[in-house]
Design a protein around this motif. Structure first.
Motif, short mmCIF file in Angstrom:
data_model
loop_
_atom_site.label_atom_id
_atom_site.label_comp_id
_atom_site.label_asym_id
_atom_site.label_seq_id
_atom_site.Cartn_x
_atom_site.Cartn_y
_atom_site.Cartn_z
N GLU A 71 -25.93 10.28 1.05
CA GLU A 71 -25.26 9.01 0.79
C GLU A 71 -25.12 8.20 2.06
O GLU A 71 -25.09 8.76 3.16
N ILE A 72 -25.02 6.89 1.88
CA ILE A 72 -24.77 5.98 3.00
C ILE A 72 -23.40 5.35 2.75
O ILE A 72 -23.15 4.76 1.70
N ALA A 73 -22.50 5.49 3.73
CA ALA A 73 -21.12 5.01 3.59
C ALA A 73 -20.86 3.92 4.62
O ALA A 73 -20.99 4.15 5.83
N ALA A 74 -20.51 2.74 4.13
CA ALA A 74 -20.11 1.62 4.99
C ALA A 74 -18.62 1.36 4.75
O ALA A 74 -18.19 1.21 3.61
N SER A 75 -17.83 1.35 5.81
CA SER A 75 -16.38 1.22 5.63
C SER A 75 -15.81 0.13 6.54
O SER A 75 -16.34 -0.15 7.62
N ILE A 76 -14.72 -0.47 6.04
CA ILE A 76 -13.94 -1.46 6.78
C ILE A 76 -12.52 -0.91 6.88
O ILE A 76 -11.85 -0.73 5.85
N GLN A 77 -12.06 -0.66 8.09
CA GLN A 77 -10.74 -0.06 8.28
C GLN A 77 -9.84 -1.00 9.08
O GLN A 77 -10.23 -1.51 10.13
N ASP A 78 -8.64 -1.25 8.53
CA ASP A 78 -7.65 -2.04 9.27
C ASP A 78 -6.43 -1.17 9.55
O ASP A 78 -6.28 -0.07 9.02
N PHE A 79 -5.53 -1.66 10.39
CA PHE A 79 -4.34 -0.91 10.80
C PHE A 79 -3.07 -1.73 10.53
O PHE A 79 -2.11 -1.70 11.28
N GLY A 80 -3.13 -2.45 9.40
CA GLY A 80 -2.01 -3.29 9.00
C GLY A 80 -0.93 -2.54 8.25
O GLY A 80 -0.77 -1.32 8.40
N PRO A 81 -0.19 -3.24 7.38
CA PRO A 81 0.96 -2.62 6.69
C PRO A 81 0.58 -1.61 5.62
O PRO A 81 1.41 -0.84 5.17
N GLY A 82 -0.68 -1.60 5.18
CA GLY A 82 -1.08 -0.68 4.13
C GLY A 82 -0.72 -1.18 2.74
O GLY A 82 -0.04 -2.21 2.58
N ILE A 83 -1.16 -0.44 1.73
CA ILE A 83 -0.94 -0.83 0.33
C ILE A 83 -0.25 0.32 -0.40
O ILE A 83 -0.71 1.46 -0.34
N PRO A 84 0.85 0.06 -1.10
CA PRO A 84 1.51 1.13 -1.87
C PRO A 84 0.55 1.74 -2.88
O PRO A 84 -0.28 1.04 -3.48
N SER A 85 0.67 3.04 -3.09
CA SER A 85 -0.30 3.78 -3.91
C SER A 85 -0.35 3.28 -5.36
O SER A 85 -1.41 3.35 -5.99
N GLU A 86 0.76 2.78 -5.90
CA GLU A 86 0.75 2.35 -7.30
C GLU A 86 -0.13 1.14 -7.54
O GLU A 86 -0.52 0.85 -8.68
N HIS A 87 -0.46 0.41 -6.46
CA HIS A 87 -1.31 -0.78 -6.62
C HIS A 87 -2.80 -0.47 -6.51
O HIS A 87 -3.62 -1.28 -6.95
N LEU A 88 -3.16 0.65 -5.93
CA LEU A 88 -4.57 0.93 -5.62
C LEU A 88 -5.48 0.89 -6.85
O LEU A 88 -6.57 0.33 -6.79
N PRO A 89 -5.09 1.52 -8.00
CA PRO A 89 -6.02 1.52 -9.15
C PRO A 89 -6.31 0.14 -9.71
O PRO A 89 -7.31 -0.04 -10.41
N ARG A 133 -8.66 3.77 0.36
CA ARG A 133 -7.66 4.70 0.88
C ARG A 133 -6.65 3.91 1.70
O ARG A 133 -7.04 3.08 2.53
N SER A 134 -5.38 4.18 1.44
CA SER A 134 -4.35 3.42 2.15
C SER A 134 -3.06 4.20 2.22
O SER A 134 -2.71 4.95 1.29
N GLN A 135 -2.37 4.05 3.33
CA GLN A 135 -1.04 4.61 3.53
C GLN A 135 -0.13 3.50 4.04
O GLN A 135 -0.50 2.75 4.94
N VAL A 136 1.05 3.38 3.43
CA VAL A 136 1.98 2.34 3.86
C VAL A 136 2.35 2.57 5.32
O VAL A 136 2.72 3.67 5.73
N GLY A 137 2.19 1.52 6.13
CA GLY A 137 2.49 1.59 7.55
C GLY A 137 1.34 2.07 8.42
O GLY A 137 1.44 2.02 9.65
N GLU A 138 0.23 2.52 7.78
CA GLU A 138 -0.90 3.05 8.56
C GLU A 138 -2.19 2.28 8.36
O GLU A 138 -3.19 2.57 9.01
N GLY A 139 -2.20 1.34 7.45
CA GLY A 139 -3.41 0.56 7.24
C GLY A 139 -4.21 1.00 6.03
O GLY A 139 -3.80 1.90 5.28
N SER A 140 -5.36 0.37 5.84
CA SER A 140 -6.20 0.62 4.67
C SER A 140 -7.67 0.75 5.08
O SER A 140 -8.10 0.16 6.08
N THR A 141 -8.41 1.53 4.29
CA THR A 141 -9.85 1.68 4.51
C THR A 141 -10.56 1.46 3.18
O THR A 141 -10.25 2.10 2.18
N PHE A 142 -11.52 0.54 3.19
CA PHE A 142 -12.34 0.25 2.02
C PHE A 142 -13.74 0.80 2.30
O PHE A 142 -14.42 0.33 3.22
N ILE A 143 -14.15 1.78 1.52
CA ILE A 143 -15.42 2.47 1.75
C ILE A 143 -16.38 2.14 0.62
O ILE A 143 -16.04 2.28 -0.57
#
Length: 432
Positions: free
Chosen positions: A353-371, A412-422
């Motif tokens: 597989e080829i994985a391209a990701s964009i990772q930020d270190f902002g406030p993150g997204i609460p897990s209930e919103h991810l789906p 993938r995201s953790q509140v306070g740690e940022g988000s990664t879109f893969i």
């Protein structure tokens, strides 16, 4: 007697039996031939003529006998087919139907339910009373109506358990043979997916109308103000025109995104056939958005291989995917001060597989919103999204493009740690 002699004797007996059968089948033709030869002999016809007539009669016998045999074979085959069809049970056919079907008598008692009905309406078995299993008044009316007048009819029925399902239910009377009790059938056509699509369409139209109505109302208000109290107020006019420009730009972005979604849906079934260098695409996107990152005091870090990384895709659409993701990372992850653009080749469950990701270190997204992030017009924070000039359609566009490219979006995201879109692609097979 040896085995060879026995086999020869059996073959000879079989051949003799076949000849005898053919003679019996052609007995009328042979009788006619014998009679004709007798007449010829009595009339004193010469020998050559006699031989000629005999040959013609023999050909006639040969012609008639096989035709008669073929007819008997066809008749036997037809009888065999009818016999085979008669053996096929109606219940066996009903068991294969994908839609639920229930047969019941004039008392509303189940006579038969196919597998689809038993699975959908548990518990359901023979001798179940339909009025007790289906308690909705519309179902009672349907059953009682068809029993009363034997006229076919249909209703919409909603079943809540074990899952919410919508059905179009059709009731009809069945022809009863002599001495048989009257019976009736219920056929259920699942309408759940159609209802879901209709609801999504209605929600989409409502959301789009709302998003367009807000800036339009703002524009109308400012226009009325400029035509009235602020007609001669130069400072107010300048301020209002700037706001009107922003609202017009917002409507333009929304319309552009709606048109993009429409185009993507129209060609969703068309597979991509071109090979694209994903490393080049990511570098191009990073270069394009560098001015925005500088304006927001963000740093774009690139971890992209120097060699080409090929995937099957449409270059313009893939640029749109990563522009949306990187722009979101810069705007919503601004507090983290940096964004990492990464491209890697990995071994996954489906192969390379080829994985391209964009990772930020902002406030993150609460897990209930991810789906729900890829739903149209879904926003974690409406005010923040509008302040960042978001339309609520960016990730929906990303999802549609990746679906056509047979790609997957992992968030993938953790509140306070940022988000990664893969974004994951299956690597194309290497040609030898």
């Amino acid at each position: 007697m040896s085995e060879v002699d026995k086999g020869t004797t059996q073959k000879t007996g079989s051949l003799a039996g076949q000849v005898a059968e053919r003679i019996v089948r052609a007995r009328y033709v042979l009788a006619a031939a014998v009679l004709a030869l007798a007449l010829v002999l009595v009339s004193g016809v010469s020998l050559p003529v006699l031989l000629f007539l005999g040959a013609i009669l023999l050909l006639a016998v040969a012609a008639f006998a096989p035709g008669q045999a073929a007819e008997e074979v066809r008749s036997a085959r037809s009888e065999g087919a009818e016999t085979g069809l008669s053996r096929i049970s109606g219940e066996r056919l009903a068991e294969q139907l994908p839609d639920p079907m229930i047969l019941f008598d004039s008392g509303g008692m189940v006579l038969y339910a196919n597998k689809a009905a038993r699975d959908a309406f548990q518990p359901l078995s023979e001798d179940t009373v339909l009025y007790l299993r289906f308690r909705a008044p519309e179902m009672h009316g349907l059953i009682q109506g068809v029993i009363a007048d034997a006229e076919p009819r249909a209703i919409d029925y909603f079943e809540r358990l074990p899952l919410d399902r919508w059905y179009k239910v059709m009731a009809m009377a069945l022809d009863a043979g002599a001495g048989e009790r009257a019976s009736f059938a219920l056929l259920f056509r699942d309408q759940t997916e159609m209802r879901r699509i209709d609801r999504m369409r209605s929600d989409f139209i409502a959301n789009a109308s709302h998003e367009l109505r807000t800036p339009l109302a703002s524009l109308r208000g400012f226009i009325e103000t400029l035509q009235g109290p602020a007609r001669n107020d130069a400072a107010a006019r300048e301020r209002f025109l700037q706001i009107m420009q922003k609202q017009a730009d917002r409507m333009a972005r929304l319309i552009d995104d709606l048109l993009s979604l429409s185009r993507l849906e129209m060609k969703a079934h068309i597979a991509v056939t071109e090979s694209v260098d994903l490393a080049n695409v990511l570098n191009h996107v990073a270069d394009t958005l560098s001015p925005l990152a500088n304006e927001l005091e963000m740093t774009i870090e690139r971890r992209i291989p120097p060699h080409p990384v090929k995937v099957m895709g449409d270059r313009d659409e893939l640029i749109q995917v990563f522009q949306n993701l990187l722009e979101n990372a810069c705007k919503y992850g601004q507090s983290g001060k940096r964004v990492i653009v990464r491209l890697e080749e990995e071994e996954g469950s489906a192969g390379r597989e080829i994985a391209a990701s964009i990772q930020d270190f902002g406030p993150g997204i609460p897990s209930e919103h991810l789906p729900r992030l890829t739903e149209r017009f879904y926003r974690v924070d409406v005010e923040t999204s509008r302040a960042q000039k978001g339309t609520g359609l960016g990730l929906a566009i990303v999802k549609h493009i990746l679906t056509r490219h047979r790609g997957r979006l992992v968030i993938r995201s953790q509140v306070g740690e940022g988000s990664t879109f893969i974004v994951r692609f299956t690597a194309p097979e290497m040609k030898s």
